[in-house]
Every structure is written in C-alpha cells, then in structure tokens.
Design a protein around this motif. Structure first.
Motif, PDB file in Angstrom:
ATOM      1  N   VAL A 112     -42.736 122.558  -6.457  1.00 51.85           N
ATOM      2  CA  VAL A 112     -41.575 122.168  -7.248  1.00 51.85           C
ATOM      3  C   VAL A 112     -42.001 121.005  -8.129  1.00 51.85           C
ATOM      4  CG1 VAL A 112     -39.234 121.242  -7.222  1.00 51.85           C
ATOM      5  CG2 VAL A 112     -39.936 122.878  -5.456  1.00 51.85           C
ATOM      6  N   LEU A 113     -41.736 121.137  -9.413  1.00 50.25           N
ATOM      7  CA  LEU A 113     -42.028 120.089 -10.374  1.00 50.25           C
ATOM      8  C   LEU A 113     -40.701 119.632 -10.963  1.00 50.25           C
ATOM      9  CD1 LEU A 113     -44.177 118.514 -12.000  1.00 50.25           C
ATOM     10  CD2 LEU A 113     -44.184 120.407 -13.617  1.00 50.25           C
ATOM     11  N   ALA A 114     -40.320 118.379 -10.705  1.00 53.50           N
ATOM     12  CA  ALA A 114     -39.017 117.862 -11.128  1.00 53.50           C
ATOM     13  C   ALA A 114     -39.158 116.963 -12.350  1.00 53.50           C
ATOM     14  CB  ALA A 114     -38.374 117.074  -9.989  1.00 53.50           C
ATOM     15  N   GLN A 115     -38.173 117.069 -13.227  1.00 50.74           N
ATOM     16  CA  GLN A 115     -38.128 116.233 -14.426  1.00 50.74           C
ATOM     17  C   GLN A 115     -36.673 115.904 -14.721  1.00 50.74           C
ATOM     18  OE1 GLN A 115     -39.719 118.172 -17.886  1.00 50.74           O
ATOM     19  NE2 GLN A 115     -39.335 116.442 -19.217  1.00 50.74           N
ATOM     20  N   LYS A 116     -36.385 114.642 -15.006  1.00 53.14           N
ATOM     21  CA  LYS A 116     -35.029 114.232 -15.388  1.00 53.14           C
ATOM     22  C   LYS A 116     -34.994 113.935 -16.877  1.00 53.14           C
ATOM     23  CE  LYS A 116     -33.482 112.532 -11.008  1.00 53.14           C
ATOM     24  NZ  LYS A 116     -32.194 112.840 -10.554  1.00 53.14           N
ATOM     25  N   VAL A 117     -33.878 114.319 -17.497  1.00 57.83           N
ATOM     26  CA  VAL A 117     -33.653 114.043 -18.911  1.00 57.83           C
ATOM     27  C   VAL A 117     -32.324 113.319 -18.998  1.00 57.83           C
ATOM     28  CG1 VAL A 117     -33.369 115.032 -21.209  1.00 57.83           C
ATOM     29  CG2 VAL A 117     -34.861 116.175 -19.544  1.00 57.83           C
ATOM     30  N   LYS A 118     -32.333 112.152 -19.625  1.00 59.41           N
ATOM     31  CA  LYS A 118     -31.102 111.371 -19.759  1.00 59.41           C
ATOM     32  C   LYS A 118     -30.687 111.303 -21.210  1.00 59.41           C
ATOM     33  CE  LYS A 118     -31.637 108.734 -15.636  1.00 59.41           C
ATOM     34  NZ  LYS A 118     -31.142 107.618 -14.922  1.00 59.41           N
ATOM     35  N   SER A 119     -29.376 111.183 -21.419  1.00 60.82           N
ATOM     36  CA  SER A 119     -28.874 111.099 -22.785  1.00 60.82           C
ATOM     37  C   SER A 119     -29.227 109.748 -23.385  1.00 60.82           C
ATOM     38  CB  SER A 119     -27.362 111.301 -22.812  1.00 60.82           C
ATOM     39  OG  SER A 119     -26.709 110.235 -22.180  1.00 60.82           O
ATOM     40  N   HIS A 120     -29.300 109.723 -24.682  1.00 60.35           N
ATOM     41  CA  HIS A 120     -29.563 108.491 -25.416  1.00 60.35           C
ATOM     42  C   HIS A 120     -28.242 107.753 -25.557  1.00 60.35           C
ATOM     43  CE1 HIS A 120     -33.384 110.261 -26.674  1.00 60.35           C
ATOM     44  NE2 HIS A 120     -32.702 111.376 -26.849  1.00 60.35           N
ATOM     45  N   SER A 121     -28.274 106.457 -25.517  1.00 55.87           N
ATOM     46  CA  SER A 121     -27.038 105.722 -25.777  1.00 55.87           C
ATOM     47  C   SER A 121     -27.238 104.872 -27.016  1.00 55.87           C
ATOM     48  CB  SER A 121     -26.640 104.873 -24.576  1.00 55.87           C
ATOM     49  OG  SER A 121     -27.716 104.097 -24.134  1.00 55.87           O
ATOM     50  N   HIS A 122     -26.533 105.254 -28.052  1.00 54.46           N
ATOM     51  CA  HIS A 122     -26.553 104.521 -29.309  1.00 54.46           C
ATOM     52  C   HIS A 122     -25.220 103.788 -29.428  1.00 54.46           C
ATOM     53  CE1 HIS A 122     -30.109 106.628 -30.670  1.00 54.46           C
ATOM     54  NE2 HIS A 122     -29.531 107.770 -30.367  1.00 54.46           N
ATOM     55  N   HIS A 123     -25.255 102.531 -29.624  1.00 55.56           N
ATOM     56  CA  HIS A 123     -24.025 101.763 -29.746  1.00 55.56           C
ATOM     57  C   HIS A 123     -23.816 101.383 -31.201  1.00 55.56           C
ATOM     58  CE1 HIS A 123     -23.593 101.652 -25.445  1.00 55.56           C
ATOM     59  NE2 HIS A 123     -24.848 101.262 -25.344  1.00 55.56           N
ATOM     60  N   THR A 124     -23.417 102.367 -31.988  1.00 53.46           N
ATOM     61  CA  THR A 124     -23.114 102.122 -33.395  1.00 53.46           C
ATOM     62  C   THR A 124     -21.732 102.687 -33.687  1.00 53.46           C
ATOM     63  OG1 THR A 124     -24.037 104.201 -34.169  1.00 53.46           O
ATOM     64  CG2 THR A 124     -25.546 102.335 -34.032  1.00 53.46           C
ATOM     65  N   LYS A 125     -21.198 102.332 -34.823  1.00 52.33           N
ATOM     66  CA  LYS A 125     -19.875 102.820 -35.201  1.00 52.33           C
ATOM     67  C   LYS A 125     -19.961 103.931 -36.235  1.00 52.33           C
ATOM     68  CE  LYS A 125     -17.422  98.624 -34.077  1.00 52.33           C
ATOM     69  NZ  LYS A 125     -16.443  97.634 -34.481  1.00 52.33           N
ATOM     70  N   GLN A 126     -21.104 104.603 -36.315  1.00 50.02           N
ATOM     71  CA  GLN A 126     -21.257 105.682 -37.274  1.00 50.02           C
ATOM     72  C   GLN A 126     -20.348 106.850 -36.934  1.00 50.02           C
ATOM     73  OE1 GLN A 126     -25.516 106.353 -36.966  1.00 50.02           O
ATOM     74  NE2 GLN A 126     -25.615 105.997 -39.180  1.00 50.02           N
ATOM     75  N   HIS A 127     -19.847 107.494 -37.969  1.00 50.68           N
ATOM     76  CA  HIS A 127     -19.038 108.692 -37.787  1.00 50.68           C
ATOM     77  C   HIS A 127     -19.908 109.799 -37.193  1.00 50.68           C
ATOM     78  CE1 HIS A 127     -16.021 111.709 -38.484  1.00 50.68           C
ATOM     79  NE2 HIS A 127     -16.909 112.441 -39.124  1.00 50.68           N
ATOM     80  N   GLY A 128     -19.398 110.481 -36.205  1.00 52.93           N
ATOM     81  CA  GLY A 128     -20.124 111.587 -35.610  1.00 52.93           C
ATOM     82  C   GLY A 128     -21.217 111.172 -34.650  1.00 52.93           C
ATOM     83  N   ASN A 129     -21.246 109.919 -34.264  1.00 49.72           N
ATOM     84  CA  ASN A 129     -22.308 109.421 -33.406  1.00 49.72           C
ATOM     85  C   ASN A 129     -22.333 110.138 -32.060  1.00 49.72           C
ATOM     86  OD1 ASN A 129     -24.489 107.649 -32.821  1.00 49.72           O
ATOM     87  ND2 ASN A 129     -23.100 106.500 -31.516  1.00 49.72           N
ATOM     88  N   THR A 130     -21.173 110.445 -31.488  1.00 54.51           N
ATOM     89  CA  THR A 130     -21.123 111.115 -30.191  1.00 54.51           C
ATOM     90  C   THR A 130     -21.779 112.486 -30.278  1.00 54.51           C
ATOM     91  OG1 THR A 130     -19.099 109.941 -29.647  1.00 54.51           O
ATOM     92  CG2 THR A 130     -19.602 111.892 -28.347  1.00 54.51           C
ATOM     93  N   VAL A 131     -21.465 113.225 -31.320  1.00 54.43           N
ATOM     94  CA  VAL A 131     -22.054 114.555 -31.499  1.00 54.43           C
ATOM     95  C   VAL A 131     -23.553 114.437 -31.720  1.00 54.43           C
ATOM     96  CG1 VAL A 131     -22.127 116.584 -33.001  1.00 54.43           C
ATOM     97  CG2 VAL A 131     -19.932 115.573 -32.358  1.00 54.43           C
ATOM     98  N   ARG A 132     -23.971 113.485 -32.535  1.00 52.45           N
ATOM     99  CA  ARG A 132     -25.398 113.288 -32.798  1.00 52.45           C
ATOM    100  C   ARG A 132     -26.136 112.960 -31.505  1.00 52.45           C
ATOM    101  NH1 ARG A 132     -24.993 109.423 -36.276  1.00 52.45           N
ATOM    102  NH2 ARG A 132     -24.626 110.827 -37.999  1.00 52.45           N
ATOM    103  N   THR A 133     -25.582 112.083 -30.706  1.00 48.93           N
ATOM    104  CA  THR A 133     -26.201 111.705 -29.440  1.00 48.93           C
ATOM    105  C   THR A 133     -26.287 112.904 -28.498  1.00 48.93           C
ATOM    106  OG1 THR A 133     -25.403 109.454 -29.659  1.00 48.93           O
ATOM    107  CG2 THR A 133     -26.012 110.150 -27.450  1.00 48.93           C
ATOM    108  N   GLU A 134     -25.216 113.692 -28.426  1.00 49.51           N
ATOM    109  CA  GLU A 134     -25.211 114.877 -27.576  1.00 49.51           C
ATOM    110  C   GLU A 134     -26.268 115.875 -28.047  1.00 49.51           C
ATOM    111  OE1 GLU A 134     -21.892 118.015 -27.319  1.00 49.51           O
ATOM    112  OE2 GLU A 134     -21.464 116.585 -25.708  1.00 49.51           O
ATOM    113  N   HIS A 135     -26.394 116.064 -29.342  1.00 54.11           N
ATOM    114  CA  HIS A 135     -27.404 116.987 -29.870  1.00 54.11           C
ATOM    115  C   HIS A 135     -28.816 116.503 -29.567  1.00 54.11           C
ATOM    116  CE1 HIS A 135     -25.062 119.698 -32.849  1.00 54.11           C
ATOM    117  NE2 HIS A 135     -24.362 119.460 -31.763  1.00 54.11           N
ATOM    118  N   GLU A 136     -29.054 115.203 -29.661  1.00 52.71           N
ATOM    119  CA  GLU A 136     -30.373 114.660 -29.316  1.00 52.71           C
ATOM    120  C   GLU A 136     -30.678 114.914 -27.842  1.00 52.71           C
ATOM    121  OE1 GLU A 136     -30.185 110.545 -30.367  1.00 52.71           O
ATOM    122  OE2 GLU A 136     -30.354 110.947 -32.514  1.00 52.71           O
ATOM    123  N   PHE A 137     -29.685 114.718 -26.991  1.00 54.59           N
ATOM    124  CA  PHE A 137     -29.846 114.961 -25.554  1.00 54.59           C
ATOM    125  C   PHE A 137     -30.157 116.432 -25.297  1.00 54.59           C
ATOM    126  CE2 PHE A 137     -27.391 116.220 -21.644  1.00 54.59           C
ATOM    127  CZ  PHE A 137     -28.365 115.847 -20.734  1.00 54.59           C
TER     128      PHE A 137
END
Length: 126
Positions: A25-50
């Motif tokens: 078994v080979l395990a790997q964890k992937v965590k979402s990026h957390s960007h703390h900006t006020k840009q429009h669409g930032n949540t979607v962009r962060t989710e897509h990067e993840f």
C-alpha cells in the motif's frame, strides 16, 4: 512506484490516495490550498487547484475507485469530466463512504476490485 489499483477518498479540503496490490500500500495525502484573498471566484479557483492536484496524484494509475461524500464526489466528478477527460476513463467506480479508516478503505477497495475485475474479465495482476 505505480501500482495497478488505487482508491481515493475525497472531500472538499483533502484527499487520500491509496495505491495498492495484494501485498503493498502506497499512501499519499493531498490538501487543498488556502488563499486568503478577496478576489472574485477565489473559492472556485482554490477548489480547481485542489482537484487538479488530486488528478495529478492519480495520473498513470490504470484503475481508480473514487470514494467520499455524495457532494464532494459530485464536485470532483464534474471537474474530472470537464477538465481531465482522459483520467475519467480510468475511474471505474464512484462509491459513497463517509470517513473510513485507511484499513477499512483498503479492505473495501480490494473487495470492490475483485468483483470489478471478474465482471470486466480482467485478470487480477499479482
């Protein structure tokens, strides 16, 4: 090392990718990026990067089982089908499972792939 099967459990903040065969078994964890900006669409962009990072972790694996909550899987599935169509061909199933341990997830995936491989007529690699 790329193994023949993998199971990934995904939510909106992290994913666990487990590649396995009968003995390893080979395990790997992937965590979402957390960007703390006020840009429009930032949540979607962060989710897509993840989701892109999760897809990158699954690259080259012949058969993948995706697990998680219905909402997280639906969002991930939408991303894969829209942005990573070649990977979609390697995803053999989508199963709703909430918060399994690593051992439970591997056991579930092994049982799933034994049935899947038999139904597909695929010999199980050893």
């Amino acid at each position: 090392m790329t193994l023949f099967h993998a199971v990934v459990t995904v939510d909106h903040h992290q994913a666990q990718v487990l590649q396995f065969d009968a003995e390893h078994v080979l395990a790997q964890k992937v965590k979402s990026h957390s960007h703390h900006t006020k840009q429009h669409g930032n949540t979607v962009r962060t989710e897509h990067e993840f989701y892109a990072d999760v897809c990158d972790a699954l690259a080259g694996i012949p058969e993948v089982l995706v697990t998680g909550s219905r909402n997280a899987m639906a969002d991930f599935r939408h991303y894969v089908e829209k942005h990573r169509a070649p990977l979609a061909a390697h995803i053999v199933g989508w199963e709703t499972i909430d918060h399994p341990t690593e051992g439970q997830l591997i056991a579930f995936a092994r049982q799933y792939f034994v049935k899947y491989d038999r139904m597909a007529g695929t010999p199980i690699p050893s």
